[in-house]
Write a protein that holds these residues in place. Structure first.
Motif, mmCIF file in Angstrom:
data_model
loop_
_atom_site.group_PDB
_atom_site.id
_atom_site.type_symbol
_atom_site.label_atom_id
_atom_site.label_comp_id
_atom_site.label_asym_id
_atom_site.label_seq_id
_atom_site.Cartn_x
_atom_site.Cartn_y
_atom_site.Cartn_z
ATOM 1 N N ASP A 20 0.045 5.506 -12.486
ATOM 2 C CA ASP A 20 -0.016 6.320 -11.172
ATOM 3 C C ASP A 20 0.665 5.574 -10.138
ATOM 4 N N SER A 21 0.279 4.287 -10.142
ATOM 5 C CA SER A 21 0.838 3.505 -8.908
ATOM 6 C C SER A 21 2.372 3.052 -9.155
ATOM 7 N N LYS A 22 2.935 3.484 -10.348
ATOM 8 C CA LYS A 22 4.180 3.154 -10.653
ATOM 9 C C LYS A 22 5.125 4.359 -10.006
ATOM 10 N N PHE A 23 4.215 5.588 -10.233
ATOM 11 C CA PHE A 23 5.197 6.877 -9.806
ATOM 12 C C PHE A 23 4.136 7.620 -8.940
ATOM 13 N N PRO A 24 4.057 7.132 -7.662
ATOM 14 C CA PRO A 24 3.008 7.584 -6.676
ATOM 15 C C PRO A 24 3.477 8.876 -6.140
ATOM 16 N N ALA A 25 4.950 9.231 -6.113
ATOM 17 C CA ALA A 25 5.381 10.295 -5.543
ATOM 18 C C ALA A 25 5.445 11.344 -6.356
ATOM 19 N N ASP A 26 5.155 11.369 -7.733
ATOM 20 C CA ASP A 26 4.785 12.462 -8.551
ATOM 21 C C ASP A 26 4.026 13.582 -8.244
ATOM 22 N N GLU A 27 2.964 13.077 -7.705
ATOM 23 C CA GLU A 27 1.819 13.947 -7.377
ATOM 24 C C GLU A 27 2.047 15.429 -6.894
ATOM 25 N N PRO A 28 2.741 15.565 -5.838
ATOM 26 C CA PRO A 28 2.972 16.945 -5.162
ATOM 27 C C PRO A 28 4.035 17.668 -6.018
ATOM 28 N N ALA A 29 4.589 17.067 -6.864
ATOM 29 C CA ALA A 29 5.494 17.760 -7.927
ATOM 30 C C ALA A 29 4.702 18.386 -9.079
ATOM 31 N N PHE A 30 3.658 17.692 -9.511
ATOM 32 C CA PHE A 30 2.536 18.190 -10.504
ATOM 33 C C PHE A 30 1.938 19.611 -9.669
ATOM 34 N N THR A 31 1.480 19.355 -8.413
ATOM 35 C CA THR A 31 0.873 20.448 -7.821
ATOM 36 C C THR A 31 1.682 21.617 -7.638
ATOM 37 N N THR A 32 3.207 21.379 -7.356
ATOM 38 C CA THR A 32 3.932 22.694 -7.378
ATOM 39 C C THR A 32 4.198 23.111 -8.567
ATOM 40 N N ALA A 33 4.501 22.249 -9.836
ATOM 41 C CA ALA A 33 4.642 22.932 -10.774
ATOM 42 C C ALA A 33 3.203 23.934 -11.312
ATOM 43 N N VAL A 34 2.362 23.556 -11.190
ATOM 44 C CA VAL A 34 1.060 24.324 -11.705
ATOM 45 C C VAL A 34 0.990 25.545 -10.958
ATOM 46 N N THR A 35 1.338 25.379 -9.451
ATOM 47 C CA THR A 35 1.223 26.599 -8.671
ATOM 48 C C THR A 35 2.346 27.626 -9.217
ATOM 49 N N ASP A 36 3.362 27.171 -9.649
ATOM 50 C CA ASP A 36 4.595 27.967 -10.029
ATOM 51 C C ASP A 36 4.265 28.385 -11.466
ATOM 52 N N PHE A 37 3.286 27.967 -12.218
ATOM 53 C CA PHE A 37 3.083 28.423 -13.479
ATOM 54 C C PHE A 37 2.227 29.642 -13.566
ATOM 55 N N GLY A 38 1.840 29.956 -12.279
ATOM 56 C CA GLY A 38 0.976 31.271 -11.942
ATOM 57 C C GLY A 38 -0.263 31.521 -13.020
ATOM 58 N N LEU A 39 -1.117 30.369 -12.970
ATOM 59 C CA LEU A 39 -2.458 30.543 -13.584
ATOM 60 C C LEU A 39 -3.242 31.571 -12.890
ATOM 61 N N ARG A 40 -4.468 32.348 -13.371
ATOM 62 C CA ARG A 40 -5.154 32.918 -12.708
ATOM 63 C C ARG A 40 -6.634 32.561 -12.769
ATOM 64 N N PRO A 41 -7.477 32.845 -11.910
ATOM 65 C CA PRO A 41 -8.792 32.494 -11.904
ATOM 66 C C PRO A 41 -9.449 32.946 -13.408
ATOM 67 N N GLY A 42 -10.145 31.993 -13.994
ATOM 68 C CA GLY A 42 -11.124 32.323 -15.352
ATOM 69 C C GLY A 42 -9.847 32.086 -16.389
ATOM 70 N N ASP A 43 -8.677 31.428 -16.098
ATOM 71 C CA ASP A 43 -7.912 31.160 -17.272
ATOM 72 C C ASP A 43 -8.438 29.956 -18.063
ATOM 73 N N ARG A 44 -8.106 29.836 -19.350
ATOM 74 C CA ARG A 44 -8.485 28.703 -20.231
ATOM 75 C C ARG A 44 -7.000 27.801 -20.409
ATOM 76 N N VAL A 45 -7.140 26.581 -19.831
ATOM 77 C CA VAL A 45 -5.698 25.837 -19.883
ATOM 78 C C VAL A 45 -5.957 24.658 -20.331
ATOM 79 N N LEU A 46 -4.941 24.244 -21.337
ATOM 80 C CA LEU A 46 -4.865 22.980 -21.959
ATOM 81 C C LEU A 46 -3.783 22.138 -21.372
#
Length: 198
Positions: A20-46
């Motif tokens: 994580d310390s080697k790639f600290p700037a990646d965190e916002p990209a993960f959050t944006t990708a999950v947002t764009d994925f379009g999961l819904r409340p109650g979904d079961r995700v792996l």
């Protein structure tokens, strides 16, 4: 355990503590990708190949308290780093092989996979295994926090036409494994391919 799996475990095991310390700037990209994925409340995700769990908090926020978040990784040191980072509160962490998941057929609504595809020993068969555990109409996100060209440059190599993640290769690969690719983004700042379970 296959030679491929041993290599993956050794590679990531040796790098888990400072990943994580080697790639600290990646965190916002993960959050944006999950947002764009379009999961819904109650979904079961792996989170397949969850590593240090950088997507788990965003996945939990997307599916809410009624959803299920499962993080699976082959490398014990990565899961330990996820626990140390406090990410186990967002989901259940499981030491398991994504090529042979201990899950029943159609158990999930979605699979998020960051940086996974390049490490799969048999991508066609392994993507079929991910399809097996997702209900028809469920979704897959193949993500990387930087695009193909930027990643190749980071590793000092050139992009080639046979790159597995090139759109002309990935689309047919997904299709043959039971997925229909619905969108494809390959920019310097991220790679994100989305697919639906056929």
């Amino acid at each position: 355990m296959s030679e491929d799996h041993t290599h993956v475990q050794e590679f990531f095991g040796a790098r888990a503590a400072d990943w994580d310390s080697k790639f600290p700037a990646d965190e916002p990209a993960f959050t944006t990708a999950v947002t764009d994925f379009g999961l819904r409340p109650g979904d079961r995700v792996l989170d397949a190949g969850c590593g240090t769990g950088r997507a788990l908090t965003a996945l939990r926020a997307a599916v809410g308290p009624s959803g299920t978040v499962l993080g699976v990784d082959l490398t014990p040191q990565m899961l330990d780093a996820a626990r140390r980072g406090g990410r186990a509160v967002a989901g259940v962490l499981l030491l398991a092989d994504v090529t042979r998941l201990p899950l029943r057929d159609a158990a999930l609504d979605a699979v998020f996979a960051a940086g996974l595809i390049a490490h799969l020993p048999d991508p066609a068969a392994n993507l079929r295994e991910l399809a097996r555990v997702v209900r028809p109409g469920g979704r897959l996100a193949l993500f990387h926090p930087i695009g193909r060209a930027a990643l190749a440059a980071r590793h000092g190599r050139a992009l080639t036409a046979d790159d597995l993640r090139a759109e002309h290769n990935l689309g047919p690969l997904l299709s043959g494994a039971g997925w229909d690719m619905t969108s494809y983004t390959d920019e310097d700042a991220r790679f994100l391919a989305l697919a639906v379970r056929a």
